[in-house]
Design a protein around this motif. Sequence first.
Motif, PDB file in Angstrom:
ATOM      1  N   ALA A  86       0.859  -1.181   0.000  1.00 22.67           N
ATOM      2  CA  ALA A  86       0.000   0.000   0.000  1.00 22.67           C
ATOM      3  C   ALA A  86       0.897   1.232   0.000  1.00 22.67           C
ATOM      4  O   ALA A  86       1.979   1.225   0.606  1.00 22.67           O
ATOM      5  CB  ALA A  86      -0.937   0.014   1.206  1.00 22.67           C
ATOM      6  N   TRP A  87       0.440   2.281  -0.675  1.00 21.67           N
ATOM      7  CA  TRP A  87       1.199   3.523  -0.793  1.00 21.67           C
ATOM      8  C   TRP A  87       0.374   4.664  -0.229  1.00 21.67           C
ATOM      9  O   TRP A  87      -0.711   4.974  -0.731  1.00 21.67           O
ATOM     10  CB  TRP A  87       1.537   3.804  -2.252  1.00 21.67           C
ATOM     11  CG  TRP A  87       2.423   2.770  -2.880  1.00 21.67           C
ATOM     12  CD1 TRP A  87       3.787   2.796  -2.989  1.00 21.67           C
ATOM     13  CD2 TRP A  87       2.003   1.540  -3.517  1.00 21.67           C
ATOM     14  NE1 TRP A  87       4.240   1.676  -3.628  1.00 21.67           N
ATOM     15  CE2 TRP A  87       3.167   0.887  -3.966  1.00 21.67           C
ATOM     16  CE3 TRP A  87       0.767   0.945  -3.733  1.00 21.67           C
ATOM     17  CZ2 TRP A  87       3.120  -0.347  -4.630  1.00 21.67           C
ATOM     18  CZ3 TRP A  87       0.716  -0.282  -4.384  1.00 21.67           C
ATOM     19  CH2 TRP A  87       1.884  -0.911  -4.821  1.00 21.67           C
ATOM     20  N   VAL A  88       0.906   5.297   0.813  1.00 27.41           N
ATOM     21  CA  VAL A  88       0.243   6.444   1.435  1.00 27.41           C
ATOM     22  C   VAL A  88       0.805   7.719   0.786  1.00 27.41           C
ATOM     23  O   VAL A  88       2.017   7.859   0.611  1.00 27.41           O
ATOM     24  CB  VAL A  88       0.480   6.455   2.955  1.00 27.41           C
ATOM     25  CG1 VAL A  88      -0.114   7.708   3.604  1.00 27.41           C
ATOM     26  CG2 VAL A  88      -0.140   5.195   3.574  1.00 27.41           C
ATOM     27  N   GLN A  89      -0.083   8.638   0.458  1.00 31.49           N
ATOM     28  CA  GLN A  89       0.305   9.833  -0.285  1.00 31.49           C
ATOM     29  C   GLN A  89       1.262  10.722   0.512  1.00 31.49           C
ATOM     30  O   GLN A  89       1.230  10.736   1.737  1.00 31.49           O
ATOM     31  CB  GLN A  89      -0.933  10.628  -0.682  1.00 31.49           C
ATOM     32  CG  GLN A  89      -1.920   9.840  -1.534  1.00 31.49           C
ATOM     33  CD  GLN A  89      -1.259   9.172  -2.720  1.00 31.49           C
ATOM     34  OE1 GLN A  89      -0.494   9.793  -3.450  1.00 31.49           O
ATOM     35  NE2 GLN A  89      -1.530   7.871  -2.905  1.00 31.49           N
ATOM     36  N   PRO A  90       2.116  11.460  -0.182  1.00 30.04           N
ATOM     37  CA  PRO A  90       3.090  12.316   0.515  1.00 30.04           C
ATOM     38  C   PRO A  90       2.427  13.444   1.274  1.00 30.04           C
ATOM     39  O   PRO A  90       1.438  14.029   0.834  1.00 30.04           O
ATOM     40  CB  PRO A  90       3.952  12.863  -0.641  1.00 30.04           C
ATOM     41  CG  PRO A  90       3.059  12.775  -1.845  1.00 30.04           C
ATOM     42  CD  PRO A  90       2.230  11.546  -1.660  1.00 30.04           C
ATOM     43  N   HIS A  91       2.986  13.700   2.447  1.00 34.03           N
ATOM     44  CA  HIS A  91       2.627  14.884   3.211  1.00 34.03           C
ATOM     45  C   HIS A  91       3.703  15.909   2.949  1.00 34.03           C
ATOM     46  O   HIS A  91       4.884  15.698   3.249  1.00 34.03           O
ATOM     47  CB  HIS A  91       2.542  14.573   4.712  1.00 34.03           C
ATOM     48  CG  HIS A  91       2.252  15.761   5.544  1.00 34.03           C
ATOM     49  ND1 HIS A  91       1.035  16.415   5.548  1.00 34.03           N
ATOM     50  CD2 HIS A  91       3.044  16.468   6.409  1.00 34.03           C
ATOM     51  CE1 HIS A  91       1.071  17.441   6.372  1.00 34.03           C
ATOM     52  NE2 HIS A  91       2.289  17.491   6.914  1.00 34.03           N
ATOM     53  N   PHE A  92       3.320  17.052   2.359  1.00 34.52           N
ATOM     54  CA  PHE A  92       4.293  18.070   1.984  1.00 34.52           C
ATOM     55  C   PHE A  92       4.533  18.997   3.157  1.00 34.52           C
ATOM     56  O   PHE A  92       3.600  19.502   3.776  1.00 34.52           O
ATOM     57  CB  PHE A  92       3.808  18.842   0.766  1.00 34.52           C
ATOM     58  CG  PHE A  92       3.595  17.983  -0.438  1.00 34.52           C
ATOM     59  CD1 PHE A  92       2.326  17.517  -0.775  1.00 34.52           C
ATOM     60  CD2 PHE A  92       4.664  17.592  -1.222  1.00 34.52           C
ATOM     61  CE1 PHE A  92       2.131  16.703  -1.881  1.00 34.52           C
ATOM     62  CE2 PHE A  92       4.477  16.784  -2.329  1.00 34.52           C
ATOM     63  CZ  PHE A  92       3.203  16.332  -2.662  1.00 34.52           C
ATOM     64  N   ARG A  93       5.801  19.261   3.420  1.00 32.90           N
ATOM     65  CA  ARG A  93       6.168  20.044   4.593  1.00 32.90           C
ATOM     66  C   ARG A  93       6.260  21.513   4.237  1.00 32.90           C
ATOM     67  O   ARG A  93       7.325  22.075   4.243  1.00 32.90           O
ATOM     68  CB  ARG A  93       7.509  19.527   5.125  1.00 32.90           C
ATOM     69  CG  ARG A  93       7.447  18.080   5.579  1.00 32.90           C
ATOM     70  CD  ARG A  93       6.666  17.920   6.855  1.00 32.90           C
ATOM     71  NE  ARG A  93       7.395  18.530   7.964  1.00 32.90           N
ATOM     72  CZ  ARG A  93       6.810  19.087   9.001  1.00 32.90           C
ATOM     73  NH1 ARG A  93       5.515  19.157   9.081  1.00 32.90           N
ATOM     74  NH2 ARG A  93       7.548  19.589   9.961  1.00 32.90           N
TER      75      ARG A  93
END
Length: 354
Positions: free
Chosen positions: A347-354
């Motif tokens: 499973a791939w969790v979407q990026p959280h942009f900092r």
Amino acid sequence: MTYRAATVRERFPRARAMMGLMIRSLLIRGGFLSILSLAFLATWNSGSANQAPPLRWYKGNLHTHTLNSDGDSTPSDVASWYRDHRYQFLVLSDHNYLTEVDGLNAIHGAKEKFLLIAGEEVTDSFQGKPVHVNAYNLSRFVAPTHGSSLVATIQGNVNAIREARALPSLNHPNFRWAVTSQDLLQVENLPLFEVYNGHPLVHNQGGGGSESLEEMWDVLLSADKRVYGIAVDDAHNFKTMGPKLSNPGRGWVMVRAPELTKEAIAAALSAGNFYASSGVELVDAAATESELRIQIKPESDTRYTTKFIGAGGKVLATSFGTEAAYRFASGEKYVRAKVEASTGDEAWVQPHFR
């Protein structure tokens, strides 16, 4: 904040009424009774405008084919397969053909249970290299644009899909080794990208010096491209099953949205409010200002490894078990997560942009 405001309104109804009259008087005398002012008053009086509608998970496939292009089954049979297998939404993405879904929804659709969303695989090429861009939530047919270079061909089709007010996604870049991350770095307004495709001939893992789809994704993210990774079936074969056939049920997205409508699903996809999977199911995946937290739905006798990944594809932390969390550090461009099951599912969790 919501709890305190509600408490004040309940305990001091006279103060609430007087405040409302004062605000109205000031707004009217000042000539500012605009749409924004009315919205403010409605919020004050309702006491519930700050409560967002509850979100639900909806399972869907974004890439599949019927007899209208190179699939082996009718649109109705394809829709039946996905509904029978507990999907909540489906996009029929035939090559350069817009399959109408209104009639199919009349037969197969049901409120909050199953929905077909119109789509098309806009199919083009440049000097023998295939360029396939899916269009989601489409209202009209989009013809391929035939650009003067590979990048121009991709960009032209992305632009044409955007002009049709649909959501574009680049399909299987390693199919015939056509598209590289360096090509995609030059493409604008591309929100979605297939990080996993269930077709047996698309080379998800790369090889021979060519990047995997995940490596491409990290190149784009590291260059500040906000691209979200989807998993799809790219199913063509429904009548016969086998590992060398492009069968259904191999890749999907779990979208978090307030309702099962084409608008809500498209908005959630565009915002990255989903995860992609080839078999792993999550209970939740959520980011706060301080951390990214994941909870996995366990399967019998299956073990899990969660990797938190940052710029350049660097693994920032590794966790085992069905719960994992990563606390953000300063200077990180983004953090995404990948869950690997002992069964080989992911499973791939979407990026959280900092």
